[in-house]
Design a protein around this motif. Structure first.
Motif, PDB file in Angstrom:
ATOM      1  N   CYS A  13       0.742  -1.318  -0.204  1.00  0.00           N
ATOM      2  CA  CYS A  13      -0.053   0.276   0.407  1.00  0.00           C
ATOM      3  C   CYS A  13       1.255   1.335  -0.271  1.00  0.00           C
ATOM      4  CB  CYS A  13      -0.608   0.301   1.367  1.00  0.00           C
ATOM      5  SG  CYS A  13      -2.572   1.057   0.629  1.00  0.00           S
ATOM      6  N   ILE A  14       0.271   2.375  -0.933  1.00  0.00           N
ATOM      7  CA  ILE A  14       1.206   3.447  -0.986  1.00  0.00           C
ATOM      8  C   ILE A  14       1.432   4.599   0.193  1.00  0.00           C
ATOM      9  CG2 ILE A  14       0.942   3.171  -3.498  1.00  0.00           C
ATOM     10  CD1 ILE A  14      -1.307   5.283  -3.664  1.00  0.00           C
ATOM     11  N   GLY A  15       2.624   4.874   0.212  1.00  0.00           N
ATOM     12  CA  GLY A  15       2.669   5.962   1.175  1.00  0.00           C
ATOM     13  C   GLY A  15       0.841   7.327   1.194  1.00  0.00           C
ATOM     14  N   GLY A  16       0.592   7.176   2.529  1.00  0.00           N
ATOM     15  CA  GLY A  16      -0.236   7.881   2.526  1.00  0.00           C
ATOM     16  C   GLY A  16      -1.885   7.288   2.811  1.00  0.00           C
ATOM     17  N   TYR A  17      -1.521   6.434   2.433  1.00  0.00           N
ATOM     18  CA  TYR A  17      -2.429   5.430   2.532  1.00  0.00           C
ATOM     19  C   TYR A  17      -2.795   4.088   2.964  1.00  0.00           C
ATOM     20  CZ  TYR A  17      -4.076   8.367  -1.007  1.00  0.00           C
ATOM     21  OH  TYR A  17      -4.944   9.310  -2.373  1.00  0.00           O
ATOM     22  N   TYR A  18      -3.995   3.575   3.388  1.00  0.00           N
ATOM     23  CA  TYR A  18      -3.827   1.994   4.108  1.00  0.00           C
ATOM     24  C   TYR A  18      -4.628   1.151   3.251  1.00  0.00           C
ATOM     25  CZ  TYR A  18      -8.216   3.460   5.949  1.00  0.00           C
ATOM     26  OH  TYR A  18     -10.192   3.123   6.324  1.00  0.00           O
ATOM     27  N   CYS A  19      -4.222   0.106   3.560  1.00  0.00           N
ATOM     28  CA  CYS A  19      -5.127  -1.298   3.234  1.00  0.00           C
ATOM     29  C   CYS A  19      -5.449  -1.930   3.754  1.00  0.00           C
ATOM     30  CB  CYS A  19      -4.290  -1.872   1.226  1.00  0.00           C
ATOM     31  SG  CYS A  19      -3.501  -0.602   0.645  1.00  0.00           S
ATOM     32  N   ALA A  20      -6.546  -1.625   3.603  1.00  0.00           N
ATOM     33  CA  ALA A  20      -7.415  -2.588   4.939  1.00  0.00           C
ATOM     34  C   ALA A  20      -7.822  -4.433   4.990  1.00  0.00           C
ATOM     35  CB  ALA A  20      -8.257  -1.977   5.342  1.00  0.00           C
ATOM     36  N   THR A  21      -7.419  -4.554   3.761  1.00  0.00           N
ATOM     37  CA  THR A  21      -8.414  -5.700   3.445  1.00  0.00           C
ATOM     38  C   THR A  21      -7.741  -6.415   2.272  1.00  0.00           C
ATOM     39  OG1 THR A  21     -10.296  -5.656   1.906  1.00  0.00           O
ATOM     40  CG2 THR A  21     -10.851  -5.936   4.032  1.00  0.00           C
ATOM     41  N   PRO A  22      -7.195  -8.066   2.270  1.00  0.00           N
ATOM     42  CA  PRO A  22      -6.338  -8.334   1.631  1.00  0.00           C
ATOM     43  C   PRO A  22      -7.550  -8.483  -0.057  1.00  0.00           C
ATOM     44  CG  PRO A  22      -7.671 -10.070   3.024  1.00  0.00           C
ATOM     45  CD  PRO A  22      -7.624  -8.533   3.290  1.00  0.00           C
ATOM     46  N   GLY A  23      -6.912  -8.589  -1.381  1.00  0.00           N
ATOM     47  CA  GLY A  23      -7.540  -8.647  -2.626  1.00  0.00           C
ATOM     48  C   GLY A  23      -7.947  -7.479  -3.304  1.00  0.00           C
ATOM     49  N   LEU A  24      -7.744  -6.192  -2.573  1.00  0.00           N
ATOM     50  CA  LEU A  24      -7.700  -5.141  -3.284  1.00  0.00           C
ATOM     51  C   LEU A  24      -7.012  -4.949  -4.436  1.00  0.00           C
ATOM     52  CD1 LEU A  24      -7.610  -2.930   0.256  1.00  0.00           C
ATOM     53  CD2 LEU A  24      -9.472  -3.132  -1.100  1.00  0.00           C
ATOM     54  N   SER A  25      -7.650  -3.865  -5.538  1.00  0.00           N
ATOM     55  CA  SER A  25      -7.793  -3.743  -6.309  1.00  0.00           C
ATOM     56  C   SER A  25      -6.503  -2.042  -5.952  1.00  0.00           C
ATOM     57  CB  SER A  25      -8.135  -3.420  -7.939  1.00  0.00           C
ATOM     58  OG  SER A  25      -9.091  -3.018  -6.902  1.00  0.00           O
ATOM     59  N   GLU A  26      -7.116  -1.231  -5.085  1.00  0.00           N
ATOM     60  CA  GLU A  26      -6.248  -0.012  -5.453  1.00  0.00           C
ATOM     61  C   GLU A  26      -6.583  -0.172  -3.299  1.00  0.00           C
ATOM     62  OE1 GLU A  26     -10.625   2.982  -5.697  1.00  0.00           O
ATOM     63  OE2 GLU A  26      -9.231   2.214  -6.990  1.00  0.00           O
ATOM     64  N   PRO A  27      -5.736   0.923  -3.363  1.00  0.00           N
ATOM     65  CA  PRO A  27      -5.889   1.199  -1.231  1.00  0.00           C
ATOM     66  C   PRO A  27      -7.333   1.200  -0.628  1.00  0.00           C
ATOM     67  CG  PRO A  27      -3.834   2.580  -2.392  1.00  0.00           C
ATOM     68  CD  PRO A  27      -4.965   2.035  -3.093  1.00  0.00           C
ATOM     69  N   THR A  28      -7.371   1.141   0.632  1.00  0.00           N
ATOM     70  CA  THR A  28      -8.671   1.801   0.843  1.00  0.00           C
ATOM     71  C   THR A  28      -9.188   3.224   1.037  1.00  0.00           C
ATOM     72  OG1 THR A  28      -8.661  -0.484   2.427  1.00  0.00           O
ATOM     73  CG2 THR A  28     -10.198   1.238   3.167  1.00  0.00           C
ATOM     74  N   ALA A  29      -8.648   3.578   1.618  1.00  0.00           N
ATOM     75  CA  ALA A  29      -8.622   5.229   1.609  1.00  0.00           C
ATOM     76  C   ALA A  29      -7.717   5.920   2.039  1.00  0.00           C
ATOM     77  CB  ALA A  29      -9.743   5.478   3.150  1.00  0.00           C
ATOM     78  N   PRO A  30      -7.255   7.111   2.215  1.00  0.00           N
ATOM     79  CA  PRO A  30      -6.077   7.924   2.906  1.00  0.00           C
ATOM     80  C   PRO A  30      -6.572   7.635   4.106  1.00  0.00           C
ATOM     81  CG  PRO A  30      -7.764   9.320   1.566  1.00  0.00           C
ATOM     82  CD  PRO A  30      -8.668   8.063   1.896  1.00  0.00           C
ATOM     83  N   CYS A  31      -4.442   7.707   4.754  1.00  0.00           N
ATOM     84  CA  CYS A  31      -4.512   7.790   6.207  1.00  0.00           C
ATOM     85  C   CYS A  31      -5.583   8.702   7.153  1.00  0.00           C
ATOM     86  CB  CYS A  31      -3.297   7.817   6.468  1.00  0.00           C
ATOM     87  SG  CYS A  31      -2.798   7.624   7.978  1.00  0.00           S
ATOM     88  N   GLN A  32      -6.489   8.438   8.556  1.00  0.00           N
ATOM     89  CA  GLN A  32      -6.864   9.619   8.535  1.00  0.00           C
ATOM     90  C   GLN A  32      -5.430  10.555   9.532  1.00  0.00           C
ATOM     91  OE1 GLN A  32      -8.945   7.148  12.369  1.00  0.00           O
ATOM     92  NE2 GLN A  32      -7.950   8.891  13.949  1.00  0.00           N
ATOM     93  N   ALA A  33      -6.604  12.183   9.535  1.00  0.00           N
ATOM     94  CA  ALA A  33      -5.597  12.926  10.667  1.00  0.00           C
ATOM     95  C   ALA A  33      -5.326  12.436  11.199  1.00  0.00           C
ATOM     96  CB  ALA A  33      -6.814  13.915  10.233  1.00  0.00           C
ATOM     97  N   GLY A  34      -4.085  13.223  12.158  1.00  0.00           N
ATOM     98  CA  GLY A  34      -3.539  12.690  13.285  1.00  0.00           C
ATOM     99  C   GLY A  34      -2.066  11.972  12.968  1.00  0.00           C
ATOM    100  N   SER A  35      -2.644  11.313  11.826  1.00  0.00           N
ATOM    101  CA  SER A  35      -1.412  10.664  11.755  1.00  0.00           C
ATOM    102  C   SER A  35      -0.506   9.595  10.893  1.00  0.00           C
ATOM    103  CB  SER A  35      -2.725   9.174  11.686  1.00  0.00           C
ATOM    104  OG  SER A  35      -2.564   7.961  13.251  1.00  0.00           O
ATOM    105  N   TYR A  36       0.049   9.924  10.628  1.00  0.00           N
ATOM    106  CA  TYR A  36       0.580   9.551   8.785  1.00  0.00           C
ATOM    107  C   TYR A  36       1.055   7.753   8.684  1.00  0.00           C
ATOM    108  CZ  TYR A  36       5.321   8.536  11.615  1.00  0.00           C
ATOM    109  OH  TYR A  36       6.137   7.644  12.131  1.00  0.00           O
ATOM    110  N   CYS A  37       1.068   7.615   7.476  1.00  0.00           N
ATOM    111  CA  CYS A  37       1.331   6.274   6.508  1.00  0.00           C
ATOM    112  C   CYS A  37       1.741   5.721   5.865  1.00  0.00           C
ATOM    113  CB  CYS A  37      -0.572   5.588   5.623  1.00  0.00           C
ATOM    114  SG  CYS A  37      -1.737   5.531   7.600  1.00  0.00           S
ATOM    115  N   THR A  38       3.248   5.998   6.167  1.00  0.00           N
ATOM    116  CA  THR A  38       3.999   4.912   5.014  1.00  0.00           C
ATOM    117  C   THR A  38       3.831   3.542   3.981  1.00  0.00           C
ATOM    118  OG1 THR A  38       5.461   3.423   6.968  1.00  0.00           O
ATOM    119  CG2 THR A  38       6.051   5.853   6.781  1.00  0.00           C
ATOM    120  N   LEU A  39       4.841   3.009   3.604  1.00  0.00           N
ATOM    121  CA  LEU A  39       4.278   1.760   2.526  1.00  0.00           C
ATOM    122  C   LEU A  39       3.699   0.583   3.566  1.00  0.00           C
ATOM    123  CD1 LEU A  39       6.933   1.881   0.172  1.00  0.00           C
ATOM    124  CD2 LEU A  39       4.787   2.289  -0.114  1.00  0.00           C
ATOM    125  N   GLY A  40       2.909   0.145   3.279  1.00  0.00           N
ATOM    126  CA  GLY A  40       2.386  -0.984   3.645  1.00  0.00           C
ATOM    127  C   GLY A  40       1.637  -1.334   4.988  1.00  0.00           C
TER     128      GLY A  40
END
Length: 92
Positions: A13-40
């Motif tokens: 999963c790309i930085g700034g986004y998260y991937c919540a479930t297996p089998g996705l074709s794109e990230p679930t959504a952007p990272c929540q404000a007040g946090s940061y998301c790096t790869l995976g």
């Protein structure tokens, strides 16, 4: 990418986004404000300091942050988890 043959061909999963479930074709959504998301990241607000974490002091992290943003000159942030530059403290 289509027709993958092995799990190793999947993309983190790309930085700034998260991937919540297996089998996705794109990230679930952007990272929540007040946090940061790096790869995976697999949650909107990771706390593992590997795929992301709470926004550190001195920075703010709007929705979709891959890294924190420095508070502007003349301001500071003494607390973790700030979401916007407007939530910083002004020097008096």
């Amino acid at each position: 990418m289509t027709q993958l043959e092995a799990e190793s061909e999947c993309t983190d999963c790309i930085g700034g986004y998260y991937c919540a479930t297996p089998g996705l074709s794109e990230p679930t959504a952007p990272c929540q404000a007040g946090s940061y998301c790096t790869l995976g990241a697999s949650t909107a607000a990771p706390r593992d300091n590997t795929t992301g974490d709470i926004c550190p002091t001195g920075l703010y992290c709007p929705t979709g942050s891959e890294v924190g943003i420095n508070c502007p000159a003349g301001t500071y942030n003494p607390a973790e988890g700030k979401k916007t530059k407007d939530s910083r403290t002004y020097m008096h």
